[in-house]
Write a protein that holds these residues in place. Structure first.
Motif, short mmCIF file in Angstrom:
data_model
loop_
_atom_site.label_atom_id
_atom_site.label_comp_id
_atom_site.label_asym_id
_atom_site.label_seq_id
_atom_site.Cartn_x
_atom_site.Cartn_y
_atom_site.Cartn_z
N ARG B 63 0.83 -1.20 0.00
CA ARG B 63 0.00 0.00 0.00
C ARG B 63 0.87 1.26 0.00
O ARG B 63 0.59 2.22 -0.71
CB ARG B 63 -0.90 -0.02 1.24
CG ARG B 63 -1.91 1.08 1.27
CD ARG B 63 -2.90 0.83 2.38
NE ARG B 63 -3.06 1.96 3.23
CZ ARG B 63 -3.17 1.89 4.56
NH1 ARG B 63 -3.09 0.74 5.16
NH2 ARG B 63 -3.34 2.98 5.26
N SER B 65 3.79 1.60 -1.26
CA SER B 65 4.41 1.86 -2.57
C SER B 65 3.36 2.37 -3.56
O SER B 65 3.67 3.20 -4.42
CB SER B 65 5.14 0.63 -3.10
OG SER B 65 4.27 -0.44 -3.23
N VAL B 66 2.10 1.91 -3.43
CA VAL B 66 1.04 2.46 -4.29
C VAL B 66 0.88 3.95 -3.99
O VAL B 66 0.86 4.78 -4.91
CB VAL B 66 -0.31 1.73 -4.03
CG1 VAL B 66 -1.47 2.48 -4.69
CG2 VAL B 66 -0.27 0.31 -4.55
N MET B 67 0.83 4.30 -2.71
CA MET B 67 0.59 5.70 -2.35
C MET B 67 1.78 6.59 -2.71
O MET B 67 1.60 7.77 -3.01
CB MET B 67 0.25 5.82 -0.85
CG MET B 67 -1.12 5.25 -0.49
SD MET B 67 -2.45 5.74 -1.62
CE MET B 67 -2.57 7.50 -1.30
N ARG B 69 3.57 6.17 -5.38
CA ARG B 69 3.38 6.46 -6.82
C ARG B 69 2.25 7.46 -7.04
O ARG B 69 2.32 8.33 -7.89
CB ARG B 69 3.11 5.17 -7.59
CG ARG B 69 4.39 4.57 -8.14
CD ARG B 69 4.07 3.49 -9.14
NE ARG B 69 3.52 4.02 -10.39
CZ ARG B 69 2.98 3.26 -11.32
NH1 ARG B 69 2.94 1.97 -11.18
NH2 ARG B 69 2.50 3.80 -12.42
N VAL B 70 1.19 7.31 -6.23
CA VAL B 70 0.07 8.25 -6.32
C VAL B 70 0.58 9.67 -6.06
O VAL B 70 0.23 10.62 -6.76
CB VAL B 70 -1.04 7.88 -5.31
CG1 VAL B 70 -1.99 9.03 -5.07
CG2 VAL B 70 -1.81 6.66 -5.80
N GLU B 71 1.45 9.78 -5.05
CA GLU B 71 1.97 11.09 -4.68
C GLU B 71 2.78 11.69 -5.83
O GLU B 71 2.65 12.88 -6.15
CB GLU B 71 2.86 10.93 -3.43
CG GLU B 71 3.18 12.22 -2.71
CD GLU B 71 1.95 12.99 -2.28
OE1 GLU B 71 2.01 14.22 -2.35
OE2 GLU B 71 0.92 12.37 -1.92
N GLU B 73 2.40 10.92 -9.02
CA GLU B 73 1.45 11.21 -10.11
C GLU B 73 0.69 12.51 -9.83
O GLU B 73 0.44 13.30 -10.72
CB GLU B 73 0.42 10.07 -10.24
CG GLU B 73 1.02 8.74 -10.62
CD GLU B 73 1.46 8.68 -12.07
OE1 GLU B 73 0.77 9.25 -12.91
OE2 GLU B 73 2.54 8.09 -12.33
N ARG B 74 0.35 12.69 -8.56
CA ARG B 74 -0.44 13.86 -8.17
C ARG B 74 0.31 15.15 -8.46
O ARG B 74 -0.28 16.17 -8.76
CB ARG B 74 -0.75 13.76 -6.67
CG ARG B 74 -1.77 14.73 -6.14
CD ARG B 74 -2.00 14.48 -4.65
NE ARG B 74 -0.82 14.76 -3.85
CZ ARG B 74 -0.46 15.98 -3.44
NH1 ARG B 74 -1.19 17.03 -3.79
NH2 ARG B 74 0.60 16.15 -2.71
N ARG B 75 1.63 15.06 -8.35
CA ARG B 75 2.44 16.27 -8.51
C ARG B 75 2.73 16.59 -9.97
O ARG B 75 3.27 17.64 -10.27
CB ARG B 75 3.77 16.11 -7.77
CG ARG B 75 3.59 16.12 -6.29
CD ARG B 75 4.91 16.15 -5.59
NE ARG B 75 4.74 16.60 -4.23
CZ ARG B 75 4.60 17.87 -3.89
NH1 ARG B 75 4.63 18.81 -4.80
NH2 ARG B 75 4.44 18.21 -2.64
N PHE B 189 9.12 18.41 -3.49
CA PHE B 189 9.38 17.18 -2.72
C PHE B 189 8.43 17.05 -1.55
O PHE B 189 7.91 18.05 -1.03
CB PHE B 189 10.84 17.15 -2.23
CG PHE B 189 11.20 18.23 -1.24
CD1 PHE B 189 10.88 18.10 0.10
CD2 PHE B 189 11.86 19.38 -1.65
CE1 PHE B 189 11.20 19.10 1.02
CE2 PHE B 189 12.18 20.38 -0.74
CZ PHE B 189 11.84 20.24 0.60
N ASP B 190 8.20 15.82 -1.16
CA ASP B 190 7.48 15.47 0.07
C ASP B 190 8.37 14.52 0.84
O ASP B 190 8.91 13.57 0.25
CB ASP B 190 6.17 14.73 -0.25
CG ASP B 190 5.03 15.69 -0.48
OD1 ASP B 190 5.18 16.86 -0.13
OD2 ASP B 190 4.01 15.25 -1.02
N SER B 199 6.84 19.21 3.09
CA SER B 199 6.87 19.36 1.65
C SER B 199 7.46 20.71 1.29
O SER B 199 7.49 21.62 2.12
CB SER B 199 5.46 19.22 1.07
OG SER B 199 4.61 20.16 1.67
#
Lengths: 209, 324
Positions: B63, B65-67, B69-71, B73-75, B189-190, B199
């Motif tokens: 989970r 690693s999914v999040m 990647r989401v982070e 993608e979101r940026r 960055f986060d 961030s």
């Protein structure tokens, strides 16, 4: 002008575990990634298991399941709530898997022997007798390995249908919706897949006598 | 009824969704045809086996690693809008209430003023404060033997256009993670240090740094760094031991049913080395045997077969990435 501005973003976003699916989806649409995190938490096991059974391979399942969640994140705005979220996410996993298969068709990497390694606990859970002997554990593990190999040998659509029906326990109607197929086609493909599995297991009489 | 027609009805018969007249025909056929009767028994047995397929848990860290990647993608910057594809009529007919417009302008002015007045890089978290510019930070006073100058590292270097990470030891028990770039565009960055998130942005000539307390003896601190510039971004994980060990030691141990992240955590702890990694760290490592090995050999033993490579970027500091 750009300064190095850093703001702590940590903190509570509310108790997401208590929220209903539709509320979480609305929050995802509004850009709340913590809501999406909760969606991943609720569906990761189902999505991973589905990916595992259709790919027949642990590494590929990780990649397919992760890619499916990323696609879901990108297209959450298009989810209208006509169908259940589970149906929608199963459709995404199926599409990711079929897309990957298309890409890899000329370079197949999954060998028939590359089947899922099951941890001992997951196998012992399946045994009705509470104190299985080591031989029984080994035999059950071997049966499951052969069963997965038989599933792997099915054509894509039969494998997907058999997984959705028997592993994910989806109804004919839901499978028809996930795959965008008529119910009659789902039923006939499921029957063909079941017959094929039964035939394949016949060649292992010592395990499936 | 012939055998083919009978077998086509097996599923409906088993699921009890067959109509009564066909059910009678099928049962008559099964009573007469030994082959089909045996086939039906096998069929029923196969279905019962399918129902017993066990659930398998996703790998640890899936989970996360999914999040991550989401982070990333979101940026990513949204697709550029072409001026000729804009519906100008709509733009000029949007009605914005005067009060909302005034409030919006006031917020914007306040934000611009705050950028000018407030000191940069505030976190307000005790113990985890952002350091001064990297050049002012003392380097490697902890262990003189490991004081080889740390090299900056970024995945897929691209001439340093992404986020470049450098790790120093500032004083006993405190690491300094420096963030810089050669990019003229801001790199967002986060950073997540044990659940506390930060961030911000860095741009060429405007680096940042974060001091990270070392973990307690015998454990590992994991720092997650997600960053992006335009369409490109990465998720990096930094594993920090309680103390960097200066002399190479050899170890023997085995790893079973783990993930790449578990392996890196173990090697970080066993050898007292820091590791900066990126890629799918949730990838499973079924088994690895480390026998009287140095950290370089241990990393090779554990990672080579799962498609990762490792190399030293400084004394006791390693970079790990997928083989391309």
């Amino acid at each position: 002008m750009l300064e190095n501005s850093v703001g702590a973003r940590a903190g509570s976003f509310g108790d997401y575990e208590q929220l209903g699916e539709d509320v979480l989806i609305e929050r995802c649409k509004a850009g709340d990634t913590a809501a999406f995190d909760e969606i991943v938490r609720r569906f990761e096991k189902r999505v991973f298991n589905y990916a595992l059974r259709v790919t027949g391979n642990y590494n590929d399942a990780c990649d397919v399941a992760q890619e499916a969640f990323i696609r879901a994140f990108h297209s959450i705005q298009t989810f209208r709530g006509d169908a259940k979220f589970a149906t929608w996410i199963y459709r995404i996993v199926t599409n990711v898997y079929l897309d990957e298969r298309k890409k890899l068709k000329s370079h197949p990497t999954t060998s028939l022997d590359d089947t899922i390694e099951l941890d001992e606990n997951s196998v012992t859970r399946q045994i009705e007798d509470s104190t299985p002997s080591p031989d029984e554990i080994v035999q059950t593990k071997e049966r499951m390995r052969i069963l997965q190999r038989a599933i792997n040998a099915l054509p894509d659509y039969q494998r997907i249908i058999i997984t959705l029906y028997h592993v994910e326990h989806r109804s004919y109607e839901e499978i028809a919706e996930i795959l965008k197929l008529p119910i009659g086609t789902v039923k006939s493909r499921l029957n063909r897949a079941r017959l094929a599995i039964a035939e394949m297991l016949e060649s292992e009489p010592e395990l499936f006598g | 009824m012939n055998c083919k027609a009978a077998r086509n009805l097996f599923s409906a018969y088993l699921d009890n969704s067959i109509d009564s007249s066909r059910k009678v025909d099928l049962e008559k056929h099964l009573a007469d045809c030994e082959q089909c009767d045996r086939a039906y028994s096998r069929f029923r047995y196969a279905i019962s086996m399918l129902e017993r397929l066990p659930d398998v848990n996703p790998p640890a860290g899936f989970r996360a690693s999914v999040m991550a990647r989401v982070e990333v993608e979101r940026r990513k910057v949204p697709a550029r809008v072409r001026w000729w594809s804009i519906d100008w009529q709509k733009v000029f007919t949007i009605r914005v209430p005067a009060r909302a417009l005034a409030v919006g302008l006031a917020v914007l002015i306040a934000f611009v003023i705050s950028l000018q007045v407030l000191p940069p890089l505030r976190t307000g978290i005790a113990g985890l404060f952002l350091a001064q510019k990297p050049s002012e930070a003392p380097i490697s006073t902890l262990d003189q033997e490991s004081a080889r100058a740390p090299m900056p590292w970024t995945p897929e270097n691209r001439n340093g256009q992404g986020l470049i990470l450098t790790l120093d030891v500032v004083q006993s028990g405190v690491y300094c993670l420096k963030l810089h770039t050669k990019s003229l565009k801001p790199v967002a960055f986060d950073i997540d240090i044990s659940g506390t998130k930060y961030s911000g942005f860095v741009v060429a000539d405007k680096p940042s740094a974060i001091k990270v307390p070392a973990p307690r003896s015998g454990s590992v601190r994991v720092v997650h760094v997600a960053w992006s510039i335009g369409e490109w971004g990465r998720y990096q994980t930094v594993f920090l031991p309680s103390k960097l060990r200066s002399r190479a030691v050899v170890k023997t141990f085995s790893i079973e049913k783990a993930t790449v992240a578990d392996v890196l955590r173990r090697i970080c702890r066993e050898y007292g080395v820091a590791i900066i990694a990126w890629g799918n760290l949730g990838k499973p490592v079924a088994y690895a045997q480390v026998y009287q090995a140095t950290p370089d050999d241990a990393l090779y033993e554990c990672l080579n077969r799962v498609g990762f490579k490792a190399y030293g970027v400084a004394a006791s500091i390693y970079a790990v990435e997928p083989v391309r």
